[in-house]
Motif scaffolding. Structure first.
Motif, PDB file in Angstrom:
ATOM      1  N   PHE A  59       0.824  -1.204   0.000  1.00 43.84           N
ATOM      2  CA  PHE A  59       0.000   0.000   0.000  1.00 43.84           C
ATOM      3  C   PHE A  59       0.859   1.255   0.000  1.00 43.84           C
ATOM      4  N   GLY A  60       0.275   2.309  -0.551  1.00 41.93           N
ATOM      5  CA  GLY A  60       0.934   3.602  -0.600  1.00 41.93           C
ATOM      6  C   GLY A  60      -0.072   4.697  -0.321  1.00 41.93           C
ATOM      7  N   THR A  61       0.386   5.809   0.155  1.00 37.57           N
ATOM      8  CA  THR A  61      -0.498   6.916   0.511  1.00 37.57           C
ATOM      9  C   THR A  61       0.082   8.243   0.062  1.00 37.57           C
ATOM     10  N   LEU A  62      -0.776   9.232   0.037  1.00 34.72           N
ATOM     11  CA  LEU A  62      -0.353  10.609  -0.209  1.00 34.72           C
ATOM     12  C   LEU A  62      -1.326  11.535   0.496  1.00 34.72           C
ATOM     13  N   TYR A  63      -0.776  12.520   1.171  1.00 35.53           N
ATOM     14  CA  TYR A  63      -1.603  13.592   1.734  1.00 35.53           C
ATOM     15  C   TYR A  63      -0.961  14.922   1.371  1.00 35.53           C
ATOM     16  N   LYS A  64      -1.749  15.819   0.815  1.00 33.92           N
ATOM     17  CA  LYS A  64      -1.251  17.145   0.459  1.00 33.92           C
ATOM     18  C   LYS A  64      -2.228  18.202   0.947  1.00 33.92           C
ATOM     19  N   SER A  65      -1.707  19.171   1.703  1.00 36.24           N
ATOM     20  CA  SER A  65      -2.526  20.320   2.062  1.00 36.24           C
ATOM     21  C   SER A  65      -2.757  21.180   0.836  1.00 36.24           C
ATOM     22  N   ALA A  66      -3.878  21.870   0.796  1.00 33.24           N
ATOM     23  CA  ALA A  66      -4.153  22.766  -0.315  1.00 33.24           C
ATOM     24  C   ALA A  66      -3.062  23.830  -0.395  1.00 33.24           C
ATOM     25  N   THR A  67      -2.718  24.211  -1.605  1.00 33.05           N
ATOM     26  CA  THR A  67      -1.613  25.146  -1.794  1.00 33.05           C
ATOM     27  C   THR A  67      -2.021  26.608  -1.647  1.00 33.05           C
ATOM     28  N   LYS A  68      -3.322  26.843  -1.449  1.00 30.70           N
ATOM     29  CA  LYS A  68      -3.752  28.238  -1.330  1.00 30.70           C
ATOM     30  C   LYS A  68      -4.097  28.609   0.107  1.00 30.70           C
ATOM     31  N   VAL A  75      -4.023   0.367  -2.516  1.00 29.33           N
ATOM     32  CA  VAL A  75      -3.764  -0.957  -1.958  1.00 29.33           C
ATOM     33  C   VAL A  75      -3.694  -1.961  -3.122  1.00 29.33           C
ATOM     34  N   THR A  76      -2.602  -2.701  -3.194  1.00 28.75           N
ATOM     35  CA  THR A  76      -2.411  -3.692  -4.239  1.00 28.75           C
ATOM     36  C   THR A  76      -2.343  -5.087  -3.628  1.00 28.75           C
ATOM     37  N   LEU A  77      -3.125  -6.009  -4.190  1.00 27.35           N
ATOM     38  CA  LEU A  77      -3.068  -7.392  -3.750  1.00 27.35           C
ATOM     39  C   LEU A  77      -1.808  -8.033  -4.325  1.00 27.35           C
ATOM     40  N   GLU A  78      -0.953  -8.543  -3.462  1.00 23.00           N
ATOM     41  CA  GLU A  78       0.333  -9.057  -3.909  1.00 23.00           C
ATOM     42  C   GLU A  78       0.179 -10.291  -4.791  1.00 23.00           C
ATOM     43  N   VAL A  79       1.089 -10.406  -5.734  1.00 24.18           N
ATOM     44  CA  VAL A  79       1.102 -11.548  -6.640  1.00 24.18           C
ATOM     45  C   VAL A  79       1.604 -12.778  -5.886  1.00 24.18           C
ATOM     46  N   GLU A 122       2.928   2.181  -4.052  1.00 22.17           N
ATOM     47  CA  GLU A 122       3.677   3.247  -3.398  1.00 22.17           C
ATOM     48  C   GLU A 122       3.837   4.470  -4.297  1.00 22.17           C
ATOM     49  N   GLU A 123       3.956   4.272  -5.598  1.00 23.37           N
ATOM     50  CA  GLU A 123       4.261   5.368  -6.522  1.00 23.37           C
ATOM     51  C   GLU A 123       3.028   6.008  -7.148  1.00 23.37           C
ATOM     52  N   THR A 124       1.966   5.228  -7.349  1.00 18.44           N
ATOM     53  CA  THR A 124       0.822   5.731  -8.108  1.00 18.44           C
ATOM     54  C   THR A 124       0.126   6.924  -7.465  1.00 18.44           C
ATOM     55  N   PRO A 125      -0.045   6.994  -6.128  1.00 21.48           N
ATOM     56  CA  PRO A 125      -0.683   8.187  -5.560  1.00 21.48           C
ATOM     57  C   PRO A 125      -0.016   9.495  -5.964  1.00 21.48           C
ATOM     58  N   ILE A 126       1.309   9.498  -6.051  1.00 17.30           N
ATOM     59  CA  ILE A 126       2.027  10.711  -6.471  1.00 17.30           C
ATOM     60  C   ILE A 126       1.691  11.047  -7.916  1.00 17.30           C
ATOM     61  N   CYS A 127       1.636  10.028  -8.759  1.00 16.60           N
ATOM     62  CA  CYS A 127       1.306  10.222 -10.168  1.00 16.60           C
ATOM     63  C   CYS A 127      -0.091  10.828 -10.319  1.00 16.60           C
ATOM     64  N   LEU A 128      -1.041  10.331  -9.546  1.00 17.75           N
ATOM     65  CA  LEU A 128      -2.412  10.835  -9.628  1.00 17.75           C
ATOM     66  C   LEU A 128      -2.504  12.277  -9.144  1.00 17.75           C
ATOM     67  N   PHE A 129      -1.820  12.566  -8.052  1.00 18.05           N
ATOM     68  CA  PHE A 129      -1.863  13.928  -7.532  1.00 18.05           C
ATOM     69  C   PHE A 129      -1.277  14.921  -8.530  1.00 18.05           C
ATOM     70  N   LYS A 130      -0.178  14.535  -9.164  1.00 25.20           N
ATOM     71  CA  LYS A 130       0.444  15.425 -10.142  1.00 25.20           C
ATOM     72  C   LYS A 130      -0.490  15.703 -11.313  1.00 25.20           C
ATOM     73  N   ALA A 131      -1.283  14.695 -11.710  1.00 29.37           N
ATOM     74  CA  ALA A 131      -2.235  14.896 -12.805  1.00 29.37           C
ATOM     75  C   ALA A 131      -3.298  15.916 -12.419  1.00 29.37           C
TER      76      ALA A 131
END
Length: 246
Positions: A31-40, A242-246, A215-224
């Motif tokens: 699993f990976g997470t991202l939290y970002k406060s609003a920039t304004k 959350v990714t179900l492990e292979v 772990e990486e995808t939340p950052i990618c989504l936020f940047k979009a």
């Protein structure tokens, strides 16, 4: 006044950081997470997430958004999270957990306060996921093939009405599939023309995101979303992948 403000801000930040602390590892998933406060304008808000081991192979998954900012929102976040987690270990039905949580919250929230949540259970052995919704945006699933699905159940938010009925959905993840939960700051990111980023664009971004790991995808989504909004967001954003492990 300045000292009082700084003290309140520091307390709220400590409370919020406590709501974003997760286990280092849980068997069967990544699993990976991202939290970002609003920039304004926003500094401390009521966005939070959680993931925790339960009975057997079950894992509890929670994401929520409390109305308001500052110390009040951070305090209510603590109340909501602890209430849902306590009920999660007593009741196996996620919808019942949220409906019972509402009875607690309605006595503690002010008339202007409310919360949106998704609470669910993932069985790491079978891959079965049951999610219950309380006024929260749809959950997204990215299959190992890259296809993206949305799962939703229209339900009332918590803390606003004495009685609520929280809908739920059940589906199965296969090895390599990923579940993405997020708060509305993502889909309500606006361009100068006020057009929203929206669930459809978020789904497209998820499908096109080159990052494949939880772990990486939340950052990618936020940047979009941030790029869509011209580099500035008006609300906090939280993402739990959350990714179900292979």
């Amino acid at each position: 006044n300045a000292r009082i403000y700084e003290a309140e801000h520091e307390n709220a930040t400590i409370l919020q950081e406590a709501q974003l602390t997760l286990p280092a590892k849980i068997k069967g998933i990544r699993f990976g997470t991202l939290y970002k406060s609003a920039t304004k304008t926003a500094r401390v808000g009521g966005d939070f997430f959680d993931i925790f081991e339960m009975r057997g192979n079950d894992v509890g998954i929670l994401i929520g958004d409390i109305s308001g900012k500052g110390i009040r929102a951070a305090t209510l976040t603590t109340l909501v999270k602890s209430t849902v987690k306590a009920l999660a270990f007593e009741y196996s039905n996620p919808s019942e957990v949220l409906e019972r949580a509402n009875k607690v919250l309605i006595t503690s929230f002010e008339s202007s306060s409310f919360a949106t949540l998704i609470y669910g259970i993932l069985n790491t052995e079978s891959g079965e996921v049951t999610l219950s919704f309380a006024g929260h945006p749809p959950a997204l699933v990215r299959k190992a093939s890259g296809e993206v699905e949305a799962h939703d159940a229209r339900s009332a938010l918590l803390g606003a009405f004495p009685e609520v009925s929280c809908g739920r959905v059940t589906f199965t993840l296969s090895a390599g599939d990923s579940l993405f939960l997020y708060t509305d700051g993502m889909i309500e990111a606006r361009r100068d023309d006020q057009e929203l980023f929206g669930v459809e664009r978020l789904s497209e971004s998820l499908a096109n995101c080159k990052a494949r790991s939880a772990e990486e995808t939340p950052i990618c989504l936020f940047k979009a979303a941030e790029e869509w909004a011209g580099g500035s967001l008006d609300d906090d954003c939280a993402i739990l992948a959350v990714t179900l492990e292979v």
